[in-house]
Each structure stands twice: as structure tokens, then as C-alpha cells.
Design a protein around this motif. Structure first.
Motif, PDB file in Angstrom:
ATOM      1  N   MET A  77       0.826  -1.206   0.000  1.00  0.00           N
ATOM      2  CA  MET A  77       0.000   0.000   0.000  1.00  0.00           C
ATOM      3  C   MET A  77       0.863   1.261   0.000  1.00  0.00           C
ATOM      4  O   MET A  77       0.502   2.290  -0.579  1.00  0.00           O
ATOM      5  CB  MET A  77      -0.928  -0.013   1.210  1.00  0.00           C
ATOM      6  N   GLN A  78       2.031   1.181   0.648  1.00  0.00           N
ATOM      7  CA  GLN A  78       2.954   2.324   0.596  1.00  0.00           C
ATOM      8  C   GLN A  78       3.522   2.500  -0.809  1.00  0.00           C
ATOM      9  O   GLN A  78       3.669   3.621  -1.297  1.00  0.00           O
ATOM     10  CB  GLN A  78       4.087   2.130   1.603  1.00  0.00           C
ATOM     11  N   MET A  91       1.342   4.394  -3.115  1.00  0.00           N
ATOM     12  CA  MET A  91       1.378   5.855  -2.988  1.00  0.00           C
ATOM     13  C   MET A  91       2.528   6.478  -3.766  1.00  0.00           C
ATOM     14  O   MET A  91       2.464   7.635  -4.165  1.00  0.00           O
ATOM     15  CB  MET A  91       1.502   6.242  -1.506  1.00  0.00           C
ATOM     16  N   SER A 136      -4.689  -6.553  -1.103  1.00  0.00           N
ATOM     17  CA  SER A 136      -4.123  -6.589   0.246  1.00  0.00           C
ATOM     18  C   SER A 136      -4.776  -7.727   1.021  1.00  0.00           C
ATOM     19  O   SER A 136      -5.977  -7.685   1.297  1.00  0.00           O
ATOM     20  CB  SER A 136      -4.365  -5.265   0.971  1.00  0.00           C
ATOM     21  N   LEU A 194      -2.654   6.560   3.334  1.00  0.00           N
ATOM     22  CA  LEU A 194      -3.559   6.340   2.200  1.00  0.00           C
ATOM     23  C   LEU A 194      -4.617   7.442   2.146  1.00  0.00           C
ATOM     24  O   LEU A 194      -5.805   7.207   2.280  1.00  0.00           O
ATOM     25  CB  LEU A 194      -4.222   4.975   2.302  1.00  0.00           C
ATOM     26  N   CYS A 249      -6.166   7.296  -1.259  1.00  0.00           N
ATOM     27  CA  CYS A 249      -5.689   6.057  -1.868  1.00  0.00           C
ATOM     28  C   CYS A 249      -5.772   6.235  -3.388  1.00  0.00           C
ATOM     29  O   CYS A 249      -6.831   6.575  -3.909  1.00  0.00           O
ATOM     30  CB  CYS A 249      -6.555   4.888  -1.416  1.00  0.00           C
ATOM     31  N   LEU A 302     -11.141   3.951   3.637  1.00  0.00           N
ATOM     32  CA  LEU A 302     -10.783   3.944   2.216  1.00  0.00           C
ATOM     33  C   LEU A 302     -12.017   4.083   1.339  1.00  0.00           C
ATOM     34  O   LEU A 302     -11.976   4.732   0.287  1.00  0.00           O
ATOM     35  CB  LEU A 302     -10.031   2.658   1.866  1.00  0.00           C
ATOM     36  N   GLN A 334     -13.398   7.542   0.205  1.00  0.00           N
ATOM     37  CA  GLN A 334     -12.662   8.352  -0.768  1.00  0.00           C
ATOM     38  C   GLN A 334     -13.315   8.277  -2.140  1.00  0.00           C
ATOM     39  O   GLN A 334     -13.802   7.234  -2.563  1.00  0.00           O
ATOM     40  CB  GLN A 334     -11.197   7.903  -0.820  1.00  0.00           C
ATOM     41  N   VAL A 340     -12.801   0.529  -3.333  1.00  0.00           N
ATOM     42  CA  VAL A 340     -12.099  -0.489  -2.552  1.00  0.00           C
ATOM     43  C   VAL A 340     -13.105  -1.567  -2.169  1.00  0.00           C
ATOM     44  O   VAL A 340     -14.075  -1.311  -1.459  1.00  0.00           O
ATOM     45  CB  VAL A 340     -11.442   0.117  -1.299  1.00  0.00           C
TER      46      VAL A 340
END
Length: 217
Positions: free
Chosen positions: A115-116, A119, A129, A142, A145, A172, A175, A180
Motif C-alpha cells: 500500500m505504501q 502511494m 491486500s 492512504l 488512496c 478507504l 474516498q 475499494v
């Protein structure tokens, strides 16, 4: 499946690369769980994710973070491991320069790293994930995201409790511009011991297949 060695920030990194015969195939990297708790690229969840993506037509790379197996360096609290993941993606892209789609999948600690990476790398078009440890690591980076993806966990996960995963997913899903998807495997623990592995992999495959179909319309 050929073993590969490629350059990382702290020396060589060891991986397994599974290419397709067709040109322009999408690419995916698979990230393994915590190095200090026995996590390697040969973890069963990682191994099964690797083959699931390959069966869906991806060129797939999984690898050992620094200090694991034949990968050089030593554990670096997630900071260096993120750099390792970026190097792995660079390597995969260098061999597949015409790939239209790029995915990252991670399990547990690997989900946090994945997830990093999401970004940092705008070319990533989808993520998976599996059992993200939202109780142990801060996922607040995030915001927003940048890509749609799938979060999947077991309802009997005692390592990364489902309520923490649900809280993460809830944030998430607020957003705009991305979707997601959250799926739970009933009675499955953190590692999706049999008979739950097949259900989890089927869930991932169905999601990725649906996304690929939508992208080709």
C-alpha cells in the motif's frame, strides 16, 4: 520458473519470475509477510497468489526482502523493505516495458509495504491486500488512496483482527474516484489454513479477472 537475482538498494535481491509468452501482458509483484517472523517469498499465501496472477495472464515476480534467503542486507523496519519493493517493480518493468497494467499484491506485512508502494508509484493500476495488519501499522498515509483494489481477510484472524480491517476499509471507501472492495473468508485465520486457502485465492482471482475485463471494454 526461473530464479532471478536483481539489484536492490542494499545489494542483490533474490526472486522468482514467471513470464508469459504473450507480449504486452500485465505485470504484478507479490510481497511476503514479516521477515522477522518467518516471512519469505515461499510463504503459502504468497506462493498461491503468485500462481493465481500468472494463471490470469500476468508476468509475475515475487522476491525476498533484504536479509531473507539469498537477498543481501538486513531488516530495516519497513523503510528499506519499501525500497526493495520499488527496486523489484523497476526490475519487472525493465523487462516488460509495454505492460499496460501494473498490480501489487501483498500479504500481512507485505500488504502494508504494498500500500505504501501504491502511494509512490502512480503507474500501479490495482492492488490486492491480504490480511493487512491495520492493528499493528499506520495506514493513514492512504489519503487519498490512488488506486482501486481488493482487501481480503479471514473472519477468525487473531493476528490482524477483522474489526481493525473493517475500520481501515471504511476509511478507504469514503474516498472518491476509487473503489475499494472488501471480502471476508468465513472462519479463516490469518494464514488461510486449509480449507480456506482455495476460497481466498478464488476471491482474489474473481476480483482481478473482473477488473481486467472492465479495463478491456
Amino acid at each position: 520458473m526461473p530464479e532471478v537475482i536483481f539489484p536492490g538498494p542494499e545489494g542483490r535481491l533474490e526472486g522468482r519470475y514467471h513470464p508469459q509468452r504473450t507480449k504486452d501482458a500485465p505485470i504484478a509483484i507479490i510481497l511476503h509477510p514479516h521477515p522477522q517472523f518467518g516471512g519469505t517469498m515461499n510463504n503459502r499465501v504468497v506462493y498461491n497468489l503468485h500462481y493465481a496472477f500468472h494463471e490470469l495472464g500476468f508476468n509475475v515476480l515475487r522476491f525476498n526482502f533484504r536479509g531473507v534467503g539469498r537477498s543481501q542486507g538486513e531488516y530495516d523496519q519497513g523503510v528499506g523493505e519499501l525500497s526493495d519493493a520499488a527496486s523489484a517493480l523497476d526490475y519487472l518493468q525493465s523487462m516488460n516495458q509495454n505492460a499496460k497494467h501494473c498490480w501489487v499484491a501483498g500479504f500481512s506485512f507485505g500488504a502494508w509495504i504494498g500500500m505504501q508502494l501504491l502511494m509512490r508509484r502512480p503507474e500501479i493500476t490495482g492492488f490486492v491486500s491480504v490480511s493487512p495488519p491495520a492493528n499493528m501499522y499506520d495506514f493513514s498515509f492512504l489519503a487519498p488512496c490512488p488506486s482501486s483494489g481488493l482487501v481480503v481477510n479471514g473472519t477468525a484472524d487473531r493476528v490482524a483482527p477483522p474489526k481493525d480491517t473493517q475500520t481501515l476499509v471504511g476509511k478507504l471507501q469514503e474516498q472518491k474516484g476509487i473503489t475499494v472492495t472488501h471480502e471476508q473468508v468465513e472462519s479463516a485465520g490469518h494464514f488461510f489454513e486449509d480449507p480456506h486457502m482455495e476460497k481466498m485465492i478464488g476471491t482474489v482471482s474473481d476480483y482481478v479477472k473482473r477488473r481486467l475485463t472492465e479495463n478491456t471494454r
